[in-house]
Design a protein around this motif. Sequence first.
Motif, mmCIF file in Angstrom:
data_model
loop_
_atom_site.group_PDB
_atom_site.id
_atom_site.type_symbol
_atom_site.label_atom_id
_atom_site.label_comp_id
_atom_site.label_asym_id
_atom_site.label_seq_id
_atom_site.Cartn_x
_atom_site.Cartn_y
_atom_site.Cartn_z
ATOM 1 N N MET A 1 0.578 -1.542 -0.050
ATOM 2 C CA MET A 1 -0.009 0.020 0.419
ATOM 3 C C MET A 1 0.549 1.133 0.088
ATOM 4 N N ALA A 2 2.077 1.342 0.995
ATOM 5 C CA ALA A 2 2.887 2.221 0.609
ATOM 6 C C ALA A 2 3.168 2.411 -0.487
ATOM 7 N N ALA A 3 3.968 1.470 -1.167
ATOM 8 C CA ALA A 3 4.764 1.361 -2.647
ATOM 9 C C ALA A 3 3.675 2.831 -3.010
ATOM 10 N N PHE A 4 2.508 1.803 -3.076
ATOM 11 C CA PHE A 4 1.533 2.678 -4.217
ATOM 12 C C PHE A 4 1.595 3.693 -3.827
ATOM 13 N N LEU A 5 1.481 4.494 -3.103
ATOM 14 C CA LEU A 5 0.950 5.630 -2.618
ATOM 15 C C LEU A 5 1.684 6.241 -2.426
ATOM 16 N N CYS A 6 3.686 6.161 -2.625
ATOM 17 C CA CYS A 6 4.219 6.880 -2.971
ATOM 18 C C CYS A 6 4.459 6.758 -4.798
ATOM 19 N N GLY A 7 3.843 5.454 -5.506
ATOM 20 C CA GLY A 7 4.360 5.557 -6.871
ATOM 21 C C GLY A 7 3.310 5.871 -8.315
ATOM 22 N N GLY A 26 -20.109 3.022 -1.725
ATOM 23 C CA GLY A 26 -20.762 2.617 -2.109
ATOM 24 C C GLY A 26 -20.965 1.958 -3.196
ATOM 25 N N ALA A 27 -20.862 2.822 -4.186
ATOM 26 C CA ALA A 27 -20.074 2.350 -5.379
ATOM 27 C C ALA A 27 -19.297 0.874 -6.148
ATOM 28 N N ALA A 28 -18.402 1.042 -5.345
ATOM 29 C CA ALA A 28 -17.386 -0.317 -5.136
ATOM 30 C C ALA A 28 -17.233 -1.410 -4.954
ATOM 31 N N LYS A 29 -17.409 -2.291 -5.859
ATOM 32 C CA LYS A 29 -18.496 -3.858 -6.291
ATOM 33 C C LYS A 29 -16.998 -4.577 -5.481
ATOM 34 N N LEU A 30 -16.387 -4.660 -5.822
ATOM 35 C CA LEU A 30 -14.954 -5.755 -5.113
ATOM 36 C C LEU A 30 -13.931 -5.482 -4.139
ATOM 37 N N PRO A 31 -13.571 -6.023 -3.856
ATOM 38 C CA PRO A 31 -12.142 -5.843 -2.565
ATOM 39 C C PRO A 31 -11.110 -4.765 -3.937
ATOM 40 N N SER A 32 -10.281 -4.228 -3.362
ATOM 41 C CA SER A 32 -9.252 -3.671 -3.839
ATOM 42 C C SER A 32 -8.198 -5.218 -4.109
ATOM 43 N N ALA A 33 -7.180 -5.199 -4.751
ATOM 44 C CA ALA A 33 -6.270 -5.907 -4.806
ATOM 45 C C ALA A 33 -4.462 -5.630 -4.121
ATOM 46 N N ALA A 34 -5.388 -5.567 -3.093
ATOM 47 C CA ALA A 34 -3.718 -5.451 -2.461
ATOM 48 C C ALA A 34 -3.552 -6.647 -0.969
ATOM 49 N N ASP A 35 -2.618 -6.144 -0.403
ATOM 50 C CA ASP A 35 -2.554 -6.513 0.714
ATOM 51 C C ASP A 35 -3.910 -6.079 1.644
ATOM 52 N N ALA A 36 -4.335 -6.951 3.030
ATOM 53 C CA ALA A 36 -5.639 -6.839 4.020
ATOM 54 C C ALA A 36 -5.097 -5.887 5.080
ATOM 55 N N GLU A 37 -5.696 -4.384 4.866
ATOM 56 C CA GLU A 37 -5.668 -4.149 5.764
ATOM 57 C C GLU A 37 -6.450 -2.969 6.623
ATOM 58 N N CYS A 221 -8.088 -4.055 16.351
ATOM 59 C CA CYS A 221 -6.524 -3.916 15.291
ATOM 60 C C CYS A 221 -5.719 -4.789 15.341
ATOM 61 N N PRO A 222 -5.458 -5.677 13.625
ATOM 62 C CA PRO A 222 -4.661 -6.932 13.506
ATOM 63 C C PRO A 222 -3.224 -6.634 14.371
ATOM 64 N N PRO A 223 -2.580 -7.326 14.976
ATOM 65 C CA PRO A 223 -1.075 -7.264 14.752
ATOM 66 C C PRO A 223 0.047 -6.779 14.056
ATOM 67 N N GLY A 224 0.742 -5.340 13.634
ATOM 68 C CA GLY A 224 0.845 -4.788 13.017
ATOM 69 C C GLY A 224 0.242 -4.405 12.001
ATOM 70 N N SER A 225 -1.136 -3.490 12.412
ATOM 71 C CA SER A 225 -1.514 -3.220 11.506
ATOM 72 C C SER A 225 -1.142 -1.598 11.942
ATOM 73 N N ALA A 226 -0.527 -1.203 11.658
ATOM 74 C CA ALA A 226 -0.115 0.422 12.126
ATOM 75 C C ALA A 226 -0.658 1.077 11.801
ATOM 76 N N SER A 227 -1.899 0.416 10.127
ATOM 77 C CA SER A 227 -2.666 2.401 10.145
ATOM 78 C C SER A 227 -3.774 2.032 10.566
ATOM 79 N N CYS A 228 -3.592 1.567 11.917
ATOM 80 C CA CYS A 228 -5.452 1.160 12.214
ATOM 81 C C CYS A 228 -5.387 1.065 14.083
ATOM 82 N N ARG A 229 -6.490 3.429 14.320
ATOM 83 C CA ARG A 229 -6.504 3.636 14.962
ATOM 84 C C ARG A 229 -7.088 2.830 16.472
ATOM 85 N N LYS A 230 -6.208 2.996 17.158
ATOM 86 C CA LYS A 230 -7.222 1.416 17.854
ATOM 87 C C LYS A 230 -8.002 2.581 18.925
#
Length: 339
Positions: A1-7, A26-37, A221-230
């Motif tokens: 995800m970080a690489a995508f943002l910077c690229g 609400g218009a998105a029908k499928l998930p993003s092709a990325a790691d779960a976060e 927040c799952p372990p290692g989820s740095a972008s998840c706010r507790k």
Amino acid sequence: MAAFLCGTFTGPTTAQEATPAKQLFGAAKLPSAADAEPLGFYAKGCMSGAVALPTDGPTWQAMRLSRNRRWGNPEMIALLEQFSRDAAKLGWGSGILVGDISQPRGGPMLSGHSSHQIGLDADVWFTPKPSQPLSPQERESMPFTSMLDKSKFLTVDPKKWTNTHARVVMQAASYPQVERVFVNPAIKKKLCETWTGDRSLLGKVRPIYGHDEHFHIRISCPPGSASCRKQAAVPKDDDCSSKAFAWWFTKEPWAPPKPDPNKKPVKPRPVTLSDLPKACAAVLASSSRSEDEATFGGSAMAYTDQPAAPSPVKNIEAIINDPPVAAANVPIPVPRPLQ
């Protein structure tokens, strides 16, 4: 995800900035092709790499399929599948009926919820899964069942509420990854008065408006989820005698707000993409999983043989200490994009 943002991602478009975020997600029908976060907070965020709870499982069924809200973080989906087996073991019909989890990419919803935005929230009906699978139409039209006595203020209906209801709610609270279980204040009060098991688990059971027809499970927040706010920690005791809990049984929470005649009305501004974490714009811009990846193993997976509900167990501590194992002939799904 970080690489995508910077690229390759250059930021939200002007049209996206002007459009309410609930319409975009609400218009998105499928998930993003990325790691779960999970990205952001339960009520202000989105998620990448979601997976879906299968519409049918040996001990669950997903409800209101037309909403397309059975997507979540893999940790949430795995928890629901485990909980469904444990609930059936407690005598909760043949399993659970699952309501809204999240949209394919999370985010604000077109209707209904302010939370459920990062894939870590899920609603479970106060109606057990029937022995015969519900049809798609039944899943859309089947009414909810309130646990309240509508003739009395904040009182559980003793004709509807049973010890099994209590055991199922407390089973949901028993998992280490579950942070909160939201219920109507009357249900929390009933549990405070009657629960004889581990009282510390009652601190996880939180009173909130509504939630008399379903209960809401929220995981940490799952372990290692740095972008998840507790979220702030829940009380370590049962929280049955606190002033905060007693407040729900005063007139204040239920009184209509008094308008200020000297204050000019302000039209609410809709939440836009700029109000969410920056990574959420990248989640929307990301490509979707392919159609083949959108089903488990590339094809629809059906459960044709519904197993009989396990025998109920009276002691919930026995279930917590020794979680049941499904029979060998019952297929146990693994994390998948869609089913």
